[in-house]
Design a protein around this motif. Sequence first.
Motif, PDB file in Angstrom:
ATOM      1  N   ASP A   1       0.394  13.456 -15.358  1.00  0.00           N
ATOM      2  CA  ASP A   1       1.432  12.485 -14.973  1.00  0.00           C
ATOM      3  C   ASP A   1       1.420  12.214 -13.477  1.00  0.00           C
ATOM      4  O   ASP A   1       1.549  11.071 -13.041  1.00  0.00           O
ATOM      5  CB  ASP A   1       2.824  13.023 -15.362  1.00  0.00           C
ATOM      6  CG  ASP A   1       3.134  12.748 -16.825  1.00  0.00           C
ATOM      7  OD1 ASP A   1       2.301  12.084 -17.482  1.00  0.00           O
ATOM      8  OD2 ASP A   1       4.196  13.207 -17.296  1.00  0.00           O
ATOM      9  N   GLN A   2       1.296  13.291 -12.704  1.00  0.00           N
ATOM     10  CA  GLN A   2       1.294  13.126 -11.241  1.00  0.00           C
ATOM     11  C   GLN A   2       0.080  12.329 -10.787  1.00  0.00           C
ATOM     12  O   GLN A   2       0.168  11.451  -9.931  1.00  0.00           O
ATOM     13  CB  GLN A   2       1.322  14.491 -10.552  1.00  0.00           C
ATOM     14  CG  GLN A   2       2.690  15.166 -10.658  1.00  0.00           C
ATOM     15  CD  GLN A   2       2.660  16.602 -10.169  1.00  0.00           C
ATOM     16  OE1 GLN A   2       1.661  17.312 -10.358  1.00  0.00           O
ATOM     17  NE2 GLN A   2       3.748  17.034  -9.557  1.00  0.00           N
TER      18      GLN A   2
ATOM     19  N   ASP B   1       7.885   4.533 -15.280  1.00  0.00           N
ATOM     20  CA  ASP B   1       6.610   5.218 -15.502  1.00  0.00           C
ATOM     21  C   ASP B   1       5.480   4.592 -14.692  1.00  0.00           C
ATOM     22  O   ASP B   1       4.352   4.449 -15.163  1.00  0.00           O
ATOM     23  CB  ASP B   1       6.233   5.221 -16.993  1.00  0.00           C
ATOM     24  CG  ASP B   1       7.072   6.232 -17.760  1.00  0.00           C
ATOM     25  OD1 ASP B   1       7.401   7.288 -17.164  1.00  0.00           O
ATOM     26  OD2 ASP B   1       7.428   5.952 -18.917  1.00  0.00           O
TER      27      ASP B   1
ATOM     28  N   ARG C   1       7.008  13.332  -7.956  1.00  0.00           N
ATOM     29  CA  ARG C   1       6.402  12.578  -9.065  1.00  0.00           C
ATOM     30  C   ARG C   1       4.932  12.263  -8.801  1.00  0.00           C
ATOM     31  O   ARG C   1       4.149  12.086  -9.723  1.00  0.00           O
ATOM     32  CB  ARG C   1       7.161  11.256  -9.300  1.00  0.00           C
ATOM     33  CG  ARG C   1       8.582  11.420  -9.782  1.00  0.00           C
ATOM     34  CD  ARG C   1       8.634  11.959 -11.215  1.00  0.00           C
ATOM     35  NE  ARG C   1       8.037  11.069 -12.194  1.00  0.00           N
ATOM     36  CZ  ARG C   1       8.703  10.256 -12.990  1.00  0.00           C
ATOM     37  NH1 ARG C   1      10.021  10.208 -12.923  1.00  0.00           N
ATOM     38  NH2 ARG C   1       8.075   9.498 -13.872  1.00  0.00           N
TER      39      ARG C   1
ATOM     40  N   SER D   1      -0.661  17.502 -12.196  1.00  0.00           N
ATOM     41  CA  SER D   1      -0.555  17.248 -13.638  1.00  0.00           C
ATOM     42  C   SER D   1      -1.124  15.860 -13.917  1.00  0.00           C
ATOM     43  O   SER D   1      -1.283  15.038 -13.000  1.00  0.00           O
ATOM     44  CB  SER D   1       0.901  17.326 -14.085  1.00  0.00           C
ATOM     45  OG  SER D   1       1.612  16.215 -13.568  1.00  0.00           O
TER      46      SER D   1
ATOM     47  N   THR E   1      -1.660  10.169 -12.526  1.00  0.00           N
ATOM     48  CA  THR E   1      -1.518   8.775 -12.968  1.00  0.00           C
ATOM     49  C   THR E   1      -0.527   8.025 -12.087  1.00  0.00           C
ATOM     50  O   THR E   1      -0.755   6.880 -11.697  1.00  0.00           O
ATOM     51  CB  THR E   1      -1.029   8.745 -14.436  1.00  0.00           C
ATOM     52  OG1 THR E   1      -1.867   9.606 -15.203  1.00  0.00           O
ATOM     53  CG2 THR E   1      -1.076   7.349 -15.010  1.00  0.00           C
ATOM     54  N   PHE E   2       0.573   8.690 -11.769  1.00  0.00           N
ATOM     55  CA  PHE E   2       1.610   8.086 -10.935  1.00  0.00           C
ATOM     56  C   PHE E   2       1.046   7.754  -9.554  1.00  0.00           C
ATOM     57  O   PHE E   2       1.233   6.645  -9.030  1.00  0.00           O
ATOM     58  CB  PHE E   2       2.780   9.072 -10.806  1.00  0.00           C
ATOM     59  CG  PHE E   2       4.008   8.502 -10.129  1.00  0.00           C
ATOM     60  CD1 PHE E   2       5.081   8.030 -10.876  1.00  0.00           C
ATOM     61  CD2 PHE E   2       4.091   8.457  -8.740  1.00  0.00           C
ATOM     62  CE1 PHE E   2       6.213   7.518 -10.254  1.00  0.00           C
ATOM     63  CE2 PHE E   2       5.218   7.941  -8.106  1.00  0.00           C
ATOM     64  CZ  PHE E   2       6.284   7.471  -8.865  1.00  0.00           C
TER      65      PHE E   2
END
Length: 625
Positions: free
Chosen positions: A608-609, A421, A493, A606, A611-612
């Motif tokens: 998640d994207q 993560d 990702r 997104s 943050t990644f």
Amino acid sequence: MRAQTVGALVFSAWCVSALASGPPVTYVLAFPEPLRRYALVEATFTGLDSGPVELRMSRTSPGRYALHEFARNVWDFHAVDGSGHSLAVSRPDPHQWDVSGHDGTVRVTYKVYGDVVDGTYLAVDDTHAHLNMPAVLMWARSLEQREMRVILRRPAGKRWTVATQLFPTDDPLSFTAPNLSYLLDSPVEFGPLEVRSFTVPACGADQSHVIRVALHEDRPSGLVDTLTAAVGRIVGEQRAMMGELPTFEPGHYTFLIDTLPWARGDGMEHRNSTVITTPATESGAPPTVVPTMAHELFHAWNVERIRPRSLEPFSFERPNPSRELWLAEGVTSYIETLTEVRAGTIGLEQALSSWSWAVNPVVAGRGRRFRSAAEMSLLAQFVDGAKWNDRSNADGTFLSYYTYGHAIGLALDLSLRARSDGRIGIDEFLRAMWIAHGKPGGRLPGYVDRPYTIEDVRSRLAEVSGDRHFADEFVNRYVEGRDVADYAALLARAGLLFRHAAPGAASLGDLQVEDRPSGITVSEPPPPDSPFDVAGIGEGDVIRAVDDTRLGSVGQLHHVVRRRRAGDRLRVVVEHRSIPRPVEVVLGSDPRMELVPLERVGGTLSLDQRTFREAWLASRAGKCG
Ligand SMILES: [Zn+2]
């Protein structure tokens, strides 16, 4: 005993070498006729055992992997003993001078020619002396661990100063090295230098460090300040990545930079310095200099101290074959881009084009079909600084370990991040390599006592990922095997699309053709299984006509291909060794892939994207920056 500004560890290492093995070897370097492009070298060896002294010119240079013929440029060689009597010299091979009949002292003088401004050779002219030591200095077998002294003589009327990683003395033109290996790793720029230096302040457990930028330009332009500012930001990011800077034994790390119209483009790493040369002349930073600074500085960790066992100790007489250059060079190229984007010296789009450039040939299979990244590394001797007169089909079967390793670095970073993560990436892997293999240093100054093997790479990767199976599989498939990572999935990702740049477009593959008086000529062997290769068209063949139309230029050939689609057939008249024949060529599909941020093509990242991507690419220099 003059490294007072550095830590106790270095101080004691210095003492080891001073105790080592007899009186120092002294080199005096003069440039009496700079326009004639030579250095006049006087080397004095004392405290010698009886028997012949074997003097060598190197065949290799640290960081460059081809074999060289540095002895070729040596002439006017003389040897005398301690009383000035001439000594007998024999030549057992082209790189060696055996001097016998001495009285415990041998003093040799010779001239050595050089006119190449790059990271490998010697260049002497009226503007500077640019010295890569293996191209200049003759050394004695069995005296490698003695202290070395270098004294430079300034040509009459010049105001040249010196930049080098050699250890300073009270005399600004005299330097020392703890041993031969360090001496030969220590280039010297002697010229009208603009020098800037800055201190990286102590932060956490890391001490302070001095970084110097020494620039020789055609005309002063203010470039030195631009470069110094940029590298200051990059140093901050690389220190944050690795947790600390290495200890620079002479008390500083030095960039030796030549931007001169007659220079070759090059960057060459050394333990406490780098040589960067570029033919750029315009004011402002030539575009390659800052990336090269980021690359070479990272080598102070990766390859200089985190060192493959295959390169340690480095031989100055034989090739130094290594299966690890994908990591030493390729991953360094990846870190160059990563730390530049974190430092803000390049933007996201520039980083993506760098990664796209690296991943494209790996995905397309160019060369990868024949050799793994480890096997490509072994070919360095044939490509890095090598000159050949014979012909080769290497263009179709080789993929640079720089490119290959750069792409592997990206895949490794994203794979580690995807499994954690975004918490663990290549930063943690390289830091583990540093702690285990780089930081422990060496008992002798300049040497590395815990160099790594590929088994160590597996182990460090298993440690940081917490998964031995993942580590083995990654190395087996992508480093020692010829698989390709799933870049599209990995990059997704981070909200990045990896997609065909020209879907359906026709292509002849990576084909080299040129206009010659005899016609449109295939100038290199077509890559294996490319459309021309499949059709039986080879190097030297001349393309006369396509679909009954005579062609007069390469431009016309490309025009025909652009108007067709992948899978279309062309009727080609090709002339092989003066005999024309018809062949059918089936056009391939354009293999180019591009790397595009989702938001640029109307998508939305997104959470998640976002943050990644942030965890991957955002600055982490923080208060230590
Ligand atoms: Zn490099």
